[in-house]
Design a protein around this motif. Structure first.
Motif, PDB file in Angstrom:
ATOM      1  N   CYS A   1       0.708  -1.325   0.123  1.00 43.00           N
ATOM      2  CA  CYS A   1      -0.229  -0.086   0.251  1.00 43.00           C
ATOM      3  C   CYS A   1       0.826   1.719  -0.177  1.00 43.00           C
ATOM      4  O   CYS A   1       1.787   1.657   0.319  1.00 43.00           O
ATOM      5  CB  CYS A   1      -1.184   0.067   1.390  1.00 43.00           C
ATOM      6  SG  CYS A   1      -1.439   1.808   1.336  1.00 43.00           S
ATOM      7  N   TYR A   2       0.069   2.332  -0.604  1.00 47.30           N
ATOM      8  CA  TYR A   2       1.126   3.674  -1.387  1.00 47.30           C
ATOM      9  C   TYR A   2       0.978   4.156   0.211  1.00 47.30           C
ATOM     10  O   TYR A   2       1.670   5.027   0.158  1.00 47.30           O
ATOM     11  CB  TYR A   2       1.020   4.605  -2.238  1.00 47.30           C
ATOM     12  CG  TYR A   2       1.334   3.932  -3.401  1.00 47.30           C
ATOM     13  CD1 TYR A   2       2.473   3.346  -3.459  1.00 47.30           C
ATOM     14  CD2 TYR A   2       0.675   3.884  -4.688  1.00 47.30           C
ATOM     15  CE1 TYR A   2       3.422   2.444  -4.756  1.00 47.30           C
ATOM     16  CE2 TYR A   2       1.261   3.527  -6.476  1.00 47.30           C
ATOM     17  CZ  TYR A   2       2.613   3.129  -6.140  1.00 47.30           C
ATOM     18  OH  TYR A   2       2.800   2.109  -7.441  1.00 47.30           O
ATOM     19  N   ASN A   3       0.282   3.754   1.227  1.00 50.07           N
ATOM     20  CA  ASN A   3      -0.389   4.548   2.436  1.00 50.07           C
ATOM     21  C   ASN A   3      -0.047   3.555   3.650  1.00 50.07           C
ATOM     22  O   ASN A   3      -0.031   4.572   4.298  1.00 50.07           O
ATOM     23  CB  ASN A   3      -1.399   5.082   3.104  1.00 50.07           C
ATOM     24  CG  ASN A   3      -2.322   5.958   1.303  1.00 50.07           C
ATOM     25  OD1 ASN A   3      -1.466   7.266   0.899  1.00 50.07           O
ATOM     26  ND2 ASN A   3      -3.615   5.655   0.659  1.00 50.07           N
TER      27      ASN A   3
ATOM     28  N   GLY B   1      -4.488  -3.369   3.527  1.00 49.30           N
ATOM     29  CA  GLY B   1      -3.874  -2.392   2.864  1.00 49.30           C
ATOM     30  C   GLY B   1      -5.195  -1.349   2.937  1.00 49.30           C
ATOM     31  O   GLY B   1      -5.923  -1.558   3.814  1.00 49.30           O
ATOM     32  N   CYS B   2      -4.343   0.224   2.353  1.00 50.06           N
ATOM     33  CA  CYS B   2      -5.956   1.271   2.987  1.00 50.06           C
ATOM     34  C   CYS B   2      -7.324   0.979   1.813  1.00 50.06           C
ATOM     35  O   CYS B   2      -8.377   1.529   2.055  1.00 50.06           O
ATOM     36  CB  CYS B   2      -5.120   2.743   2.236  1.00 50.06           C
ATOM     37  SG  CYS B   2      -4.801   2.217   0.148  1.00 50.06           S
ATOM     38  N   GLY B   3      -7.277   0.011   0.906  1.00 49.74           N
ATOM     39  CA  GLY B   3      -7.914  -0.085  -0.238  1.00 49.74           C
ATOM     40  C   GLY B   3      -8.478   0.660  -1.757  1.00 49.74           C
ATOM     41  O   GLY B   3      -8.794  -0.011  -2.037  1.00 49.74           O
TER      42      GLY B   3
ATOM     43  N   CYS C   1      -6.151   2.568  -2.824  1.00 48.57           N
ATOM     44  CA  CYS C   1      -4.708   3.458  -3.688  1.00 48.57           C
ATOM     45  C   CYS C   1      -3.902   2.389  -4.456  1.00 48.57           C
ATOM     46  O   CYS C   1      -4.977   1.931  -4.743  1.00 48.57           O
ATOM     47  CB  CYS C   1      -2.964   3.341  -2.536  1.00 48.57           C
ATOM     48  SG  CYS C   1      -2.417   1.704  -2.090  1.00 48.57           S
TER      49      CYS C   1
HETATM   50 ZN    ZN Z   1      -2.525   1.534   0.094  1.00 40.97          ZN
END
Ligand code: ZN
Length: 222
Positions: free
Chosen positions: A189-191, A197-199, A201
């Motif tokens: 995840c980029y976040n 992950g954030c779901g 990005c």
């Molecule tokens: Zn993400």
């Protein structure tokens, strides 16, 4: 299995983690090398270390902050919103870190040479390359020749994911018996949120779509 050592360029993400376990299957000895280059999520390295411990491979980090400061990109500049797609008139999104794989693989090759290692493994993929030119097969093949000429060496750059899409990468993780570990412990995840992950990005979307596709395919085969 090769009776030799492989060095995996390792970030702790889905792709390089799958490569780490692929290398464990293919080589007698495996080592992992992670780079700190000013990415927003230095936590990435802690997660990578945890995965390397579970894999039972030697893990080392190296500071390469130069890469984050040379080029302007959304992975190292926190004030810059990330492109969800390739913007009109551009060839790649602003999450592209110019020269990253060129630097990583060149530094890894020098590191490997010092230790008598000639096999290098990277998780780049041309299939899901998101517009990043340094994930393409032609780049890796060209760099392999260049590194050999530069150091009068016989490096072999291995790219086990080059022709796999994300569903194929999940299939490989499953085949290697590490699907749960990859789902739980890797950070794509980029976040900066591990696991699922954030779901929203671009990296999470690609990862989730691949997973759904793979799970649907094994479902249908029963
Ligand atoms: Zn993400």
């Amino acid at each position: 299995m090769y009776n030799e050592t492989a060095l995996v360029v390792f970030s702790g993400g889905q792709d390089s983690t799958t490569c780490l376990f692929w290398a464990k299957r293919e080589f007698k000895d495996v080592r992992a090398l992670s780079f700190l280059y000013g990415q927003k999520h230095a936590k990435e390295v802690e997660l990578a270390q945890n995965i390397a411990r579970q894999a039972g491979v030697t893990f080392e980090t190296m500071e390469l902050p130069l890469i984050g400061t040379l080029g302007h990109n959304a992975l190292t500049d926190t004030s810059m919103p990330m492109d969800e797609q390739i913007p009109d008139g551009q060839t790649c999104p602003n999450t592209f870190v110019p020269g990253r794989n060129l630097f990583f693989l060149s530094v890894a090759a020098v590191y490997a040479r010092e230790r008598g290692i000639r096999h290098l493994v990277t998780g780049v993929s041309q299939t899901d390359y998101s517009g990043y030119p340094d994930c393409r097969d032609s780049f890796v093949k060209s760099l392999n020749v260049t590194l050999n000429l530069a150091m009068d060496a016989q490096f072999v750059l291995h790219t086990p994911l080059m022709w796999l899409d994300k569903a194929g990468t999940w299939a490989l993780a499953d085949e290697l018996g590490v699907m749960d570990l990859v789902r739980r412990d890797t950070l794509t995840c980029y976040n900066g949120i591990p696991g699922d992950g954030c779901g929203h990005c671009p990296a999470c979307k690609l990862r989730r779509e691949g997973l759904e596709q793979y799970l649907a395919s094994i479902h249908h085969s029963y």
